[in-house]
Design an enzyme around this catalytic site. Structure first.
Site, PDB file in Angstrom:
ATOM      1  N   ASP A  24       2.929   4.814   7.445  1.00  0.00           N
ATOM      2  CA  ASP A  24       2.194   4.143   8.686  1.00  0.00           C
ATOM      3  C   ASP A  24       0.733   4.574   8.967  1.00  0.00           C
ATOM      4  O   ASP A  24       0.548   5.764   8.840  1.00  0.00           O
ATOM      5  CB  ASP A  24       3.159   4.403   9.957  1.00  0.00           C
ATOM      6  CG  ASP A  24       2.799   3.172  10.983  1.00  0.00           C
ATOM      7  OD1 ASP A  24       2.240   2.268  10.733  1.00  0.00           O
ATOM      8  OD2 ASP A  24       3.457   3.503  12.101  1.00  0.00           O
ATOM      9  N   GLY A  25       0.291   3.563   9.341  1.00  0.00           N
ATOM     10  CA  GLY A  25      -1.327   3.852   9.905  1.00  0.00           C
ATOM     11  C   GLY A  25      -2.270   3.438   9.025  1.00  0.00           C
ATOM     12  O   GLY A  25      -3.493   3.831   9.083  1.00  0.00           O
ATOM     13  N   ASN A  26      -1.976   2.708   7.648  1.00  0.00           N
ATOM     14  CA  ASN A  26      -2.969   2.146   6.666  1.00  0.00           C
ATOM     15  C   ASN A  26      -3.965   1.273   7.682  1.00  0.00           C
ATOM     16  O   ASN A  26      -5.224   1.498   7.416  1.00  0.00           O
ATOM     17  CB  ASN A  26      -2.325   1.505   5.733  1.00  0.00           C
ATOM     18  CG  ASN A  26      -1.408   2.331   4.848  1.00  0.00           C
ATOM     19  OD1 ASN A  26      -1.493   3.600   4.899  1.00  0.00           O
ATOM     20  ND2 ASN A  26      -0.461   1.565   4.066  1.00  0.00           N
ATOM     21  N   GLU A  71      10.862  -7.115   7.995  1.00  0.00           N
ATOM     22  CA  GLU A  71      10.017  -7.633   9.129  1.00  0.00           C
ATOM     23  C   GLU A  71       8.524  -7.825   8.801  1.00  0.00           C
ATOM     24  O   GLU A  71       7.741  -8.574   9.311  1.00  0.00           O
ATOM     25  CB  GLU A  71      10.118  -6.881  10.454  1.00  0.00           C
ATOM     26  CG  GLU A  71      11.553  -6.976  11.096  1.00  0.00           C
ATOM     27  CD  GLU A  71      12.548  -6.049  10.121  1.00  0.00           C
ATOM     28  OE1 GLU A  71      12.132  -5.045   9.739  1.00  0.00           O
ATOM     29  OE2 GLU A  71      13.519  -6.564  10.222  1.00  0.00           O
ATOM     30  N   ASN A  72       7.960  -7.160   7.584  1.00  0.00           N
ATOM     31  CA  ASN A  72       6.597  -7.085   7.451  1.00  0.00           C
ATOM     32  C   ASN A  72       6.185  -8.639   6.783  1.00  0.00           C
ATOM     33  O   ASN A  72       4.969  -8.693   6.616  1.00  0.00           O
ATOM     34  CB  ASN A  72       6.341  -6.112   6.248  1.00  0.00           C
ATOM     35  CG  ASN A  72       6.209  -4.624   7.018  1.00  0.00           C
ATOM     36  OD1 ASN A  72       6.658  -3.640   6.179  1.00  0.00           O
ATOM     37  ND2 ASN A  72       5.842  -4.614   8.230  1.00  0.00           N
ATOM     38  N   TRP A  73       6.975  -9.423   6.309  1.00  0.00           N
ATOM     39  CA  TRP A  73       6.340 -10.797   5.760  1.00  0.00           C
ATOM     40  C   TRP A  73       5.849 -11.425   7.045  1.00  0.00           C
ATOM     41  O   TRP A  73       5.184 -12.301   6.685  1.00  0.00           O
ATOM     42  CB  TRP A  73       7.780 -11.505   5.607  1.00  0.00           C
ATOM     43  CG  TRP A  73       8.618 -10.909   4.063  1.00  0.00           C
ATOM     44  CD1 TRP A  73       9.671 -10.456   4.391  1.00  0.00           C
ATOM     45  CD2 TRP A  73       8.218 -11.131   2.884  1.00  0.00           C
ATOM     46  NE1 TRP A  73      10.098  -9.980   2.966  1.00  0.00           N
ATOM     47  CE2 TRP A  73       9.264 -10.466   2.211  1.00  0.00           C
ATOM     48  CE3 TRP A  73       7.069 -11.479   2.366  1.00  0.00           C
ATOM     49  CZ2 TRP A  73       9.073 -10.172   0.719  1.00  0.00           C
ATOM     50  CZ3 TRP A  73       7.055 -11.227   0.913  1.00  0.00           C
ATOM     51  CH2 TRP A  73       8.151 -10.675  -0.030  1.00  0.00           C
ATOM     52  N   SER A 199      12.193   2.635  13.077  1.00  0.00           N
ATOM     53  CA  SER A 199      11.794   1.134  12.799  1.00  0.00           C
ATOM     54  C   SER A 199      12.832   0.608  11.681  1.00  0.00           C
ATOM     55  O   SER A 199      12.421   0.176  10.693  1.00  0.00           O
ATOM     56  CB  SER A 199      10.368   1.198  12.166  1.00  0.00           C
ATOM     57  OG  SER A 199       9.445   1.342  13.265  1.00  0.00           O
ATOM     58  N   GLU A 210      16.671  15.585   9.898  1.00  0.00           N
ATOM     59  CA  GLU A 210      15.682  16.116  11.056  1.00  0.00           C
ATOM     60  C   GLU A 210      14.507  15.391  11.032  1.00  0.00           C
ATOM     61  O   GLU A 210      13.821  14.867   9.879  1.00  0.00           O
ATOM     62  CB  GLU A 210      15.112  17.657  10.499  1.00  0.00           C
ATOM     63  CG  GLU A 210      16.170  18.544  10.410  1.00  0.00           C
ATOM     64  CD  GLU A 210      16.912  19.042  11.889  1.00  0.00           C
ATOM     65  OE1 GLU A 210      15.933  18.912  12.828  1.00  0.00           O
ATOM     66  OE2 GLU A 210      18.082  19.338  11.809  1.00  0.00           O
TER      67      GLU A 210
END
Ligand code: FPP
Length: 246
Positions: A24-26, A71-73, A199, A210
């Site tokens: 995440d964060g790209n 969901e990324n579609w 997510s 963990e």
């Protein structure tokens, strides 16, 4: 109950056997530099290459990353097609590395939603993976944790109806219907990028993982960041719902 470490003991000399990472964060990484989001994904793919190599070198057995969710579609078409192209390029290049270094690579997710080209590459990496026994990287692609559980339940129901699922349905048996069949559960789940949620990632498998969250954006994630996460993991007391020294 399936449990990677029934004694709940920490082996301080060894790294976690299975690490899972939510990439995440790209997009934010690119935006900060005035670049298109897709440039962040390209650097993110390189970061994955570097971190996977590092994991292999330090003795991690499995690395599972969340690259593209069900969901990324919903993202803009151009961004989706760039991510798919990057994944295709990555899998294509990975084939040589797999043969050279005897690495296994699997794709977890609903493959029917992928292009025929990507499906062919996944088939090829599956074939190569069957030949080797070393480090395994799993890329979650068109993946959703709930979708995976539903998919497994449907497959189990089909086997049951066909008389192929005799005996009690245990957690262990159900796990055999998941994309991750045969792979130990993640010990450590890392989420870079500053969000503190799961997510829809490996919902079944992360029951006892963990969690480690960091604000570092994925393209900036380095082997040193991974060492930090592992150090925190080692400091945790894993009890799997039990008690130590009752
Ligand atoms: C999340 O960042 C990243 C993605 C949805 C795509 C990840 C895909 C790659 C790195 C491409 C290749 C992957 C591999 C494993 C070879 P984001 O876009 O949600 O970032 P943001 O939260 O900053 O917008």
């Amino acid at each position: 109950m399936p449990n990677n470490n029934p004694a709940g003991e920490r082996d301080l000399a060894r790294p976690p056997r299975h690490i899972a990472i939510i990439l995440d964060g790209n997009g934010r990484w690119a935006k900060k530099r005035g670049l298109p989001r897709t440039a962040g994904h390209a650097v993110g793919a390189e970061t994955f290459r570097r971190i996977a190599t590092y994991c292999k070198n330090i003795g991690v057995e499995y690395l599972t990353v969340y690259a593209f969710s069900t969901e990324n579609w919903r993202r803009p078409e151009g961004e989706v097609s760039t991510i798919m192209k990057l994944l295709g390029k990555y899998l294509h290049e990975a084939i040589d590395t797999m043969e050279r270094d005897h690495i296994r690579m699997k794709v977890f997710g609903d493959l029917e939603g992928l292009s025929p080209e990507l499906r062919a590459l996944v088939q090829k990496t599956d074939e190569i993976s069957r030949r080797y026994e070393g480090f395994q990287a799993n890329i979650c692609l068109n993946y959703g944790g709930r979708d995976e559980i539903l998919h497994a339940a449907r497959r189990y129901a089909e086997d049951y109806a066909a008389g192929k699922a005799e005996g009690e349905l245990t957690e262990e048996r159900f796990s055999g219907y998941l994309y991750s069949a045969g792979i130990p559960d993640p010990d450590l789940l890392i989420r870079p990028g500053g969000e503190v949620r799961i997510s829809n990632f490996l919902l079944w498998q992360c029951a006892y993982a963990e969690f480690y969250f960091t604000d570092v954006l994925w393209p900036d994630f380095t082997p040193e960041e991974l060492d930090k996460a592992i150090a925190v993991f080692r400091s945790r007391d894993r009890r799997y719902g039990g008690v130590k020294n009752p």
